[in-house]
Design a protein around this motif. Structure first.
Motif, PDB file in Angstrom:
ATOM      1  N   SER A  21      -6.829 -13.830  57.954  1.00  0.00           N
ATOM      2  CA  SER A  21      -6.049 -13.069  58.912  1.00  0.00           C
ATOM      3  C   SER A  21      -6.875 -12.773  60.165  1.00  0.00           C
ATOM      4  CB  SER A  21      -5.570 -11.759  58.283  1.00  0.00           C
ATOM      5  OG  SER A  21      -4.892 -10.961  59.227  1.00  0.00           O
ATOM      6  N   SER A  24      -7.290 -15.893  62.237  1.00  0.00           N
ATOM      7  CA  SER A  24      -6.057 -16.199  62.946  1.00  0.00           C
ATOM      8  C   SER A  24      -5.922 -15.341  64.202  1.00  0.00           C
ATOM      9  CB  SER A  24      -4.858 -15.968  62.024  1.00  0.00           C
ATOM     10  OG  SER A  24      -3.650 -16.168  62.715  1.00  0.00           O
ATOM     11  N   LYS A  25      -6.242 -14.044  64.091  1.00  0.00           N
ATOM     12  CA  LYS A  25      -6.156 -13.143  65.247  1.00  0.00           C
ATOM     13  C   LYS A  25      -7.169 -13.532  66.312  1.00  0.00           C
ATOM     14  CE  LYS A  25      -4.411  -9.144  62.687  1.00  0.00           C
ATOM     15  NZ  LYS A  25      -4.714  -7.775  62.207  1.00  0.00           N
ATOM     16  N   GLY A  27      -8.469 -16.507  66.793  1.00  0.00           N
ATOM     17  CA  GLY A  27      -8.038 -17.763  67.406  1.00  0.00           C
ATOM     18  C   GLY A  27      -6.926 -17.545  68.419  1.00  0.00           C
ATOM     19  N   SER A  28      -5.993 -16.641  68.083  1.00  0.00           N
ATOM     20  CA  SER A  28      -4.904 -16.336  69.007  1.00  0.00           C
ATOM     21  C   SER A  28      -5.432 -15.700  70.284  1.00  0.00           C
ATOM     22  CB  SER A  28      -3.909 -15.393  68.321  1.00  0.00           C
ATOM     23  OG  SER A  28      -2.885 -15.019  69.204  1.00  0.00           O
ATOM     24  N   ARG A  29      -6.410 -14.804  70.145  1.00  0.00           N
ATOM     25  CA  ARG A  29      -6.972 -14.149  71.333  1.00  0.00           C
ATOM     26  C   ARG A  29      -7.774 -15.134  72.175  1.00  0.00           C
ATOM     27  NH1 ARG A  29      -8.808  -8.030  69.492  1.00  0.00           N
ATOM     28  NH2 ARG A  29      -6.736  -7.363  68.815  1.00  0.00           N
ATOM     29  N   GLU A  30      -8.456 -16.063  71.521  1.00  0.00           N
ATOM     30  CA  GLU A  30      -9.195 -17.079  72.274  1.00  0.00           C
ATOM     31  C   GLU A  30      -8.237 -17.954  73.072  1.00  0.00           C
ATOM     32  OE1 GLU A  30     -11.646 -19.247  69.619  1.00  0.00           O
ATOM     33  OE2 GLU A  30     -13.108 -17.642  69.365  1.00  0.00           O
ATOM     34  N   ARG A  31      -7.121 -18.334  72.450  1.00  0.00           N
ATOM     35  CA  ARG A  31      -6.128 -19.136  73.165  1.00  0.00           C
ATOM     36  C   ARG A  31      -5.542 -18.359  74.338  1.00  0.00           C
ATOM     37  NH1 ARG A  31      -4.871 -20.593  67.846  1.00  0.00           N
ATOM     38  NH2 ARG A  31      -3.193 -19.036  67.770  1.00  0.00           N
ATOM     39  N   ASP A  32      -5.261 -17.063  74.123  1.00  0.00           N
ATOM     40  CA  ASP A  32      -4.714 -16.236  75.196  1.00  0.00           C
ATOM     41  C   ASP A  32      -5.706 -16.103  76.341  1.00  0.00           C
ATOM     42  OD1 ASP A  32      -2.605 -14.488  76.190  1.00  0.00           O
ATOM     43  OD2 ASP A  32      -4.073 -12.884  75.950  1.00  0.00           O
TER      44      ASP A  32
END
Length: 220
Positions: A21, A24-25, A27-32
């Motif tokens: 989890s 995943s968070k 990775g999402s922040r890196e993409r953002d």
């Protein structure tokens, strides 16, 4: 027994769940962050391009940026109060004046009613003059008082990918850039062009004019 094995594995599974989890968070922040970095680089690139070319082609630069960065088929900018109505297509073939005028009238009315960015990815199957066969991303161009004075609209055919949140964010940035340019070119009190903008436009017209062309100036 299976229940005993499950009891032994439960803490390890919980640690694994939390780690996945967290990854995943992150990775999402890196993409953002990556998306925001691209948005920032786009704005810096536009600012440097404006400095290099002067400020004669700011609106053209915005339309070209929308075409190149967001892969749309057609982009149009309308600000009726300032007599601004320009468009650009990826193919280079201009949209008919009648179609552009009809789109302007509908989108301006729509924008002044909704007062927000509008995304249309689902196209009506019922043919009409209003329901054009295009996916549309339309952003309001606002006056400093926050009223809607124009619209920046991107169009794509039905076969193209849907407009996503990243494209929406970039389009909103470009619409804000239009507001900044208008504020720099027009006097806030009268709504008329500033002296600098007027002289620049006059020089451009005179440089491009043929020998038979004439111009009139009314000075009050």
């Amino acid at each position: 027994p299976l229940s005993y094995i499950r009891q032994l594995l439960q803490p390890a599974l919980e640690c694994l769940r939390r780690e996945l989890s967290l990854r995943s968070k992150l990775g999402s922040r890196e993409r953002d962050l990556g998306v925001r970095e691209r948005d920032l680089s786009l704005m810096l690139e536009m600012s440097s391009a404006q400095s290099a070319t002067g400020d004669a082609d700011e609106f053209d630069l915005i339309l070209k940026t929308a075409i190149e960065r967001m892969y749309c088929a057609l982009v149009a900018l309308w600000v009726p109060d300032k007599n601004i109505g320009i468009s650009l297509t990826r193919s280079g073939n201009p949209m008919s004046p009648e179609s552009l005028l009809r789109a302007q009238q509908h989108l301006m009315a729509w924008m002044q009613l909704q007062q927000r960015t509008i995304v249309v990815n689902h196209i009506s199957k019922v043919a009409s003059d209003v329901a054009a066969p295009y996916k549309i991303l339309a952003c309001p161009v606002r006056h400093p008082s926050e009223r809607v004075m124009g619209v920046l609209a991107l169009f794509n055919p039905a076969s193209a990918h849907d407009f996503d949140s990243h494209q929406t964010r970039v389009a909103e940035l470009l619409a804000k850039k239009v507001t900044v340019i208008i504020q720099a070119q027009y006097d806030a009190g009268t709504g008329l062009m500033t002296r600098h903008s007027f002289e620049r436009q006059a020089k451009t017209l005179l440089a491009a004019a043929s020998e038979s062309a004439t111009h009139c100036i009314l000075y009050l």
